[in-house]
Write a protein that holds these residues in place. Structure first.
Motif, PDB file in Angstrom:
ATOM      1  N   GLY A  17       1.146  -1.492  -0.014  1.00  0.00           N
ATOM      2  CA  GLY A  17      -0.274  -0.211  -0.425  1.00  0.00           C
ATOM      3  C   GLY A  17       0.619   1.603   0.320  1.00  0.00           C
ATOM      4  N   LEU A  18       0.059   2.142   0.160  1.00  0.00           N
ATOM      5  CA  LEU A  18       1.184   3.792   0.719  1.00  0.00           C
ATOM      6  C   LEU A  18       1.677   3.546   2.153  1.00  0.00           C
ATOM      7  N   VAL A  19       2.208   4.373   2.290  1.00  0.00           N
ATOM      8  CA  VAL A  19       2.971   4.889   3.531  1.00  0.00           C
ATOM      9  C   VAL A  19       3.881   5.987   3.194  1.00  0.00           C
ATOM     10  N   GLN A  20       3.477   6.928   4.140  1.00  0.00           N
ATOM     11  CA  GLN A  20       4.350   7.524   4.702  1.00  0.00           C
ATOM     12  C   GLN A  20       5.448   6.987   5.101  1.00  0.00           C
ATOM     13  N   ALA A  21       7.056   8.324   4.728  1.00  0.00           N
ATOM     14  CA  ALA A  21       8.229   7.635   4.865  1.00  0.00           C
ATOM     15  C   ALA A  21       8.273   7.903   6.222  1.00  0.00           C
ATOM     16  N   GLY A  22       8.981   6.893   7.109  1.00  0.00           N
ATOM     17  CA  GLY A  22       8.865   6.517   8.593  1.00  0.00           C
ATOM     18  C   GLY A  22       8.341   5.549   8.802  1.00  0.00           C
ATOM     19  N   GLY A  23       6.840   5.468   8.284  1.00  0.00           N
ATOM     20  CA  GLY A  23       5.687   5.215   9.031  1.00  0.00           C
ATOM     21  C   GLY A  23       6.307   3.028   8.363  1.00  0.00           C
ATOM     22  N   SER A  24       5.318   2.180   9.177  1.00  0.00           N
ATOM     23  CA  SER A  24       4.862   0.802   9.012  1.00  0.00           C
ATOM     24  C   SER A  24       3.960   0.640   8.493  1.00  0.00           C
ATOM     25  N   LEU A  25       4.835  -1.028   7.538  1.00  0.00           N
ATOM     26  CA  LEU A  25       3.765  -1.878   6.684  1.00  0.00           C
ATOM     27  C   LEU A  25       3.853  -3.638   7.124  1.00  0.00           C
ATOM     28  N   ARG A  26       2.632  -3.694   6.562  1.00  0.00           N
ATOM     29  CA  ARG A  26       3.441  -6.055   6.794  1.00  0.00           C
ATOM     30  C   ARG A  26       3.033  -6.487   6.146  1.00  0.00           C
ATOM     31  N   LEU A  27       3.958  -6.814   4.791  1.00  0.00           N
ATOM     32  CA  LEU A  27       3.111  -7.950   4.165  1.00  0.00           C
ATOM     33  C   LEU A  27       3.639  -9.763   4.835  1.00  0.00           C
ATOM     34  N   SER A  28       2.381  -9.957   3.333  1.00  0.00           N
ATOM     35  CA  SER A  28       1.968 -11.241   3.804  1.00  0.00           C
ATOM     36  C   SER A  28       1.860 -12.009   2.832  1.00  0.00           C
ATOM     37  N   CYS A  29       2.582 -13.315   2.828  1.00  0.00           N
ATOM     38  CA  CYS A  29       2.683 -14.255   1.678  1.00  0.00           C
ATOM     39  C   CYS A  29       2.469 -15.746   2.233  1.00  0.00           C
ATOM     40  N   ALA A  30       1.120 -16.366   1.519  1.00  0.00           N
ATOM     41  CA  ALA A  30       0.745 -17.546   2.215  1.00  0.00           C
ATOM     42  C   ALA A  30       1.416 -18.373   0.886  1.00  0.00           C
ATOM     43  N   ALA A  31       1.320 -19.552   1.262  1.00  0.00           N
ATOM     44  CA  ALA A  31       1.350 -20.193   0.645  1.00  0.00           C
ATOM     45  C   ALA A  31       0.146 -21.623   0.742  1.00  0.00           C
TER      46      ALA A  31
END
Length: 121
Positions: free
Chosen positions: A10-24
């Motif tokens: 997604g879109l996030v501002q600098a300094g922010g956080s994201l969590r990606l997931s990958c399901a098999a």
């Protein structure tokens, strides 16, 4: 056959956080290593982080101390926690699974479709 599905971009501002997931998915018995790669516009795909079946990890120098890779073997899922994001982290992020053994098959390498991460300044 095995399929990988990423989510969490997604879109996030600098300094922010994201969590990606990958399901098999796909009647999986075991997965060896799993990794996250990224490809920015006009650049080659590069390794971001990798985790072995035993839990050993390695990271690109550019993300050390900011990103953390982890996996849940029971769920056949790998995660990428991304903190202190920078505009240069903007890219399509792909997950990859190595040496996947399943019901009636073995796949040496499989890629997800990618998820876009955009970091605004």
């Amino acid at each position: 056959q095995v399929q990988l599905v990423e989510s969490g971009g997604g879109l996030v501002q600098a300094g922010g956080s994201l969590r990606l997931s990958c399901a098999a998915s796909g009647s999986i018995f075991s997965i060896n290593g799993m990794g996250w790669y990224r490809q920015a516009p006009g650049k080659q795909r590069e390794l971001v982080a990798f985790i072995t079946g035993g839990g050993n990890t390695n990271y690109a120098d550019s993300v050390k101390g900011r990103f953390t890779i982890s996996r849940d073997n029971a769920k056949n899922t790998v995660y990428l926690q991304m903190n202190s994001l920078k505009p240069e982290d903007t890219a399509v992020y792909y997950c990859k699974a190595d040496n996947v053994r399943g019901l009636g098959y073995r796949t040496l390498e499989v890629w997800g479709q990618g998820t876009l991460v955009t970091v605004s300044s």
